[in-house]
Design a protein around this motif. Sequence first.
Motif, mmCIF file in Angstrom:
data_model
loop_
_atom_site.group_PDB
_atom_site.id
_atom_site.type_symbol
_atom_site.label_atom_id
_atom_site.label_comp_id
_atom_site.label_asym_id
_atom_site.label_seq_id
_atom_site.Cartn_x
_atom_site.Cartn_y
_atom_site.Cartn_z
ATOM 1 N N ILE A 167 0.851 -1.192 0.000
ATOM 2 C CA ILE A 167 0.000 0.000 0.000
ATOM 3 C C ILE A 167 0.887 1.242 0.000
ATOM 4 C CG2 ILE A 167 -1.605 1.369 1.396
ATOM 5 C CD1 ILE A 167 -2.898 -1.213 2.305
ATOM 6 N N ILE A 168 0.525 2.223 -0.839
ATOM 7 C CA ILE A 168 1.281 3.478 -0.882
ATOM 8 C C ILE A 168 0.419 4.681 -0.485
ATOM 9 C CG2 ILE A 168 2.915 2.654 -2.609
ATOM 10 C CD1 ILE A 168 1.307 4.149 -4.713
ATOM 11 N N GLU A 169 -0.882 4.499 -0.386
ATOM 12 C CA GLU A 169 -1.753 5.605 0.017
ATOM 13 C C GLU A 169 -3.044 5.038 0.597
ATOM 14 O OE1 GLU A 169 -3.848 9.665 -1.833
ATOM 15 O OE2 GLU A 169 -3.080 8.118 -3.179
ATOM 16 N N ILE A 170 -3.491 5.625 1.688
ATOM 17 C CA ILE A 170 -4.796 5.305 2.280
ATOM 18 C C ILE A 170 -5.581 6.603 2.405
ATOM 19 C CG2 ILE A 170 -6.046 4.379 4.264
ATOM 20 C CD1 ILE A 170 -3.611 2.714 4.965
ATOM 21 N N GLY A 171 -6.815 6.583 1.923
ATOM 22 C CA GLY A 171 -7.692 7.742 2.064
ATOM 23 C C GLY A 171 -9.038 7.313 2.609
ATOM 24 N N CYS A 172 -9.523 8.015 3.622
ATOM 25 C CA CYS A 172 -10.809 7.685 4.244
ATOM 26 C C CYS A 172 -11.598 8.968 4.502
ATOM 27 C CB CYS A 172 -10.625 6.978 5.588
ATOM 28 S SG CYS A 172 -9.643 5.468 5.558
ATOM 29 N N VAL A 173 -12.914 8.893 4.333
ATOM 30 C CA VAL A 173 -13.789 9.988 4.751
ATOM 31 C C VAL A 173 -14.834 9.417 5.694
ATOM 32 C CG1 VAL A 173 -13.402 11.321 2.653
ATOM 33 C CG2 VAL A 173 -15.335 9.760 2.768
ATOM 34 N N GLU A 174 -15.260 10.237 6.633
ATOM 35 C CA GLU A 174 -16.180 9.789 7.681
ATOM 36 C C GLU A 174 -17.594 10.287 7.411
ATOM 37 O OE1 GLU A 174 -15.735 9.814 12.427
ATOM 38 O OE2 GLU A 174 -16.180 11.801 11.588
ATOM 39 N N LEU A 175 -18.554 9.378 7.597
ATOM 40 C CA LEU A 175 -19.971 9.708 7.565
ATOM 41 C C LEU A 175 -20.559 9.428 8.943
ATOM 42 C CD1 LEU A 175 -21.012 7.915 4.234
ATOM 43 C CD2 LEU A 175 -20.710 10.367 4.531
ATOM 44 N N ILE A 176 -21.261 10.395 9.489
ATOM 45 C CA ILE A 176 -22.028 10.179 10.710
ATOM 46 C C ILE A 176 -23.494 10.403 10.360
ATOM 47 C CG2 ILE A 176 -22.504 10.954 13.075
ATOM 48 C CD1 ILE A 176 -19.816 9.667 12.921
ATOM 49 N N ASP A 177 -24.294 9.359 10.545
ATOM 50 C CA ASP A 177 -25.714 9.434 10.177
ATOM 51 C C ASP A 177 -25.869 9.932 8.744
ATOM 52 O OD1 ASP A 177 -26.437 8.519 12.693
ATOM 53 O OD2 ASP A 177 -26.554 10.551 13.520
ATOM 54 N N ARG A 178 -25.030 9.397 7.846
ATOM 55 C CA ARG A 178 -25.077 9.663 6.406
ATOM 56 C C ARG A 178 -24.715 11.105 6.052
ATOM 57 N NH1 ARG A 178 -27.293 6.144 3.025
ATOM 58 N NH2 ARG A 178 -28.113 7.801 1.683
ATOM 59 N N ARG A 179 -23.977 11.776 6.904
ATOM 60 C CA ARG A 179 -23.531 13.134 6.611
ATOM 61 C C ARG A 179 -22.007 13.188 6.701
ATOM 62 N NH1 ARG A 179 -27.070 17.459 9.935
ATOM 63 N NH2 ARG A 179 -26.009 18.847 8.447
ATOM 64 N N LEU A 180 -21.379 13.800 5.700
ATOM 65 C CA LEU A 180 -19.924 13.970 5.713
ATOM 66 C C LEU A 180 -19.526 14.888 6.858
ATOM 67 C CD1 LEU A 180 -19.414 14.419 1.893
ATOM 68 C CD2 LEU A 180 -18.465 12.544 3.244
ATOM 69 N N THR A 181 -18.535 14.475 7.630
ATOM 70 C CA THR A 181 -18.130 15.252 8.798
ATOM 71 C C THR A 181 -16.891 16.098 8.538
ATOM 72 O OG1 THR A 181 -16.656 13.543 9.680
ATOM 73 C CG2 THR A 181 -19.017 13.408 10.285
ATOM 74 N N GLY A 182 -16.110 15.767 7.512
ATOM 75 C CA GLY A 182 -14.831 16.441 7.296
ATOM 76 C C GLY A 182 -13.692 15.833 8.095
ATOM 77 N N ASN A 183 -13.996 14.839 8.928
ATOM 78 C CA ASN A 183 -12.968 14.150 9.710
ATOM 79 C C ASN A 183 -12.350 13.057 8.846
ATOM 80 O OD1 ASN A 183 -11.370 13.025 11.743
ATOM 81 N ND2 ASN A 183 -13.057 11.778 12.549
ATOM 82 N N ASN A 184 -11.432 13.437 7.990
ATOM 83 C CA ASN A 184 -10.829 12.511 7.041
ATOM 84 C C ASN A 184 -9.525 11.926 7.584
ATOM 85 O OD1 ASN A 184 -12.915 13.304 5.348
ATOM 86 N ND2 ASN A 184 -11.642 14.704 4.162
ATOM 87 N N PHE A 185 -9.135 10.800 7.009
ATOM 88 C CA PHE A 185 -7.835 10.187 7.304
ATOM 89 C C PHE A 185 -7.114 10.024 5.982
ATOM 90 C CE2 PHE A 185 -4.999 6.583 7.478
ATOM 91 C CZ PHE A 185 -4.368 6.707 8.706
ATOM 92 N N HIS A 186 -5.870 10.526 5.902
ATOM 93 C CA HIS A 186 -5.142 10.419 4.634
ATOM 94 C C HIS A 186 -3.644 10.366 4.897
ATOM 95 C CE1 HIS A 186 -3.437 12.250 0.786
ATOM 96 N NE2 HIS A 186 -3.861 11.039 0.477
ATOM 97 N N HIS A 187 -3.017 9.344 4.318
ATOM 98 C CA HIS A 187 -1.559 9.235 4.417
ATOM 99 C C HIS A 187 -0.997 8.655 3.127
ATOM 100 C CE1 HIS A 187 -0.177 10.381 8.407
ATOM 101 N NE2 HIS A 187 -1.234 9.788 8.944
ATOM 102 N N TYR A 188 0.102 9.242 2.651
ATOM 103 C CA TYR A 188 0.967 8.569 1.700
ATOM 104 C C TYR A 188 1.923 7.698 2.512
ATOM 105 C CZ TYR A 188 -0.709 11.960 -1.724
ATOM 106 O OH TYR A 188 -1.495 12.720 -2.543
#
Length: 235
Positions: free
Chosen positions: A21-42
């Motif tokens: 793996i060279i990159e992981i990207g995640c976005v968070e949904l709380i009750d089907r709403r984007l929160t902006g609490n993302n996780f991202h690493h190269y």
Amino acid sequence: MRQIVLDTETTGLNPRSGDRIIEIGCVELIDRRLTGNNFHHYINPERDSEEGALAVHGLTTEFLSDKPKFAEIVNEFRDYISGADVIIHNAPFDVGFLDAELKRVDMPNFKEQVGEVIDTLVQAKEMHPGKRNSLDALCDRYGVSNAHRALHGALLDAELLAEVYLAMTRGQNSLSMDLGGQDVDSDGVMLEVVAIADVLLQQASEDELAEHELVMKSLDKEVRGQCLWRAALAN
């Protein structure tokens, strides 16, 4: 309900042959709403990417050479995903790579650390049999703009997939009496025809209006102009 939409980029197609793996990207949904609490690493994979994979993601060995290794970000990643339902397009691919990386650092398999793993490719094939169900095809089908996607990127693809998933699973909450009628959409999916009952309208609060404006600005930025919602309001 907490859901994580996840995507990875890799050096190749097979973790069993040493691809990483060279990159992981995640976005968070709380009750089907984007929160902006993302996780991202190269991630530094400690090896070169295969030529075909490099053409897809464009992440060179030189670019990745000073990035953290998986072992250095795994605790942050584990804390982020812990207990959440995880949404992935073609889940066996990403889960296979994540399991290989977790095994290297003597940690439990990915599915042991999360709730349900939801595969949007499986869902799409069930909803649209016989049709193309790549992420690009689904973006086209559900009107999600991917014009800015010149190369694959884990965080960008996770953001696109989140929009696609919400569109795929939006459903229809009936506030009315079922008249028993049916119609068919362009993909051959049966739709209910219902009569609208009395609906109580509630004015949005100032906080809700401010949050809505942030979403509109984000959409404007993605399409590099005025999104369809603003254009419709202007007319």
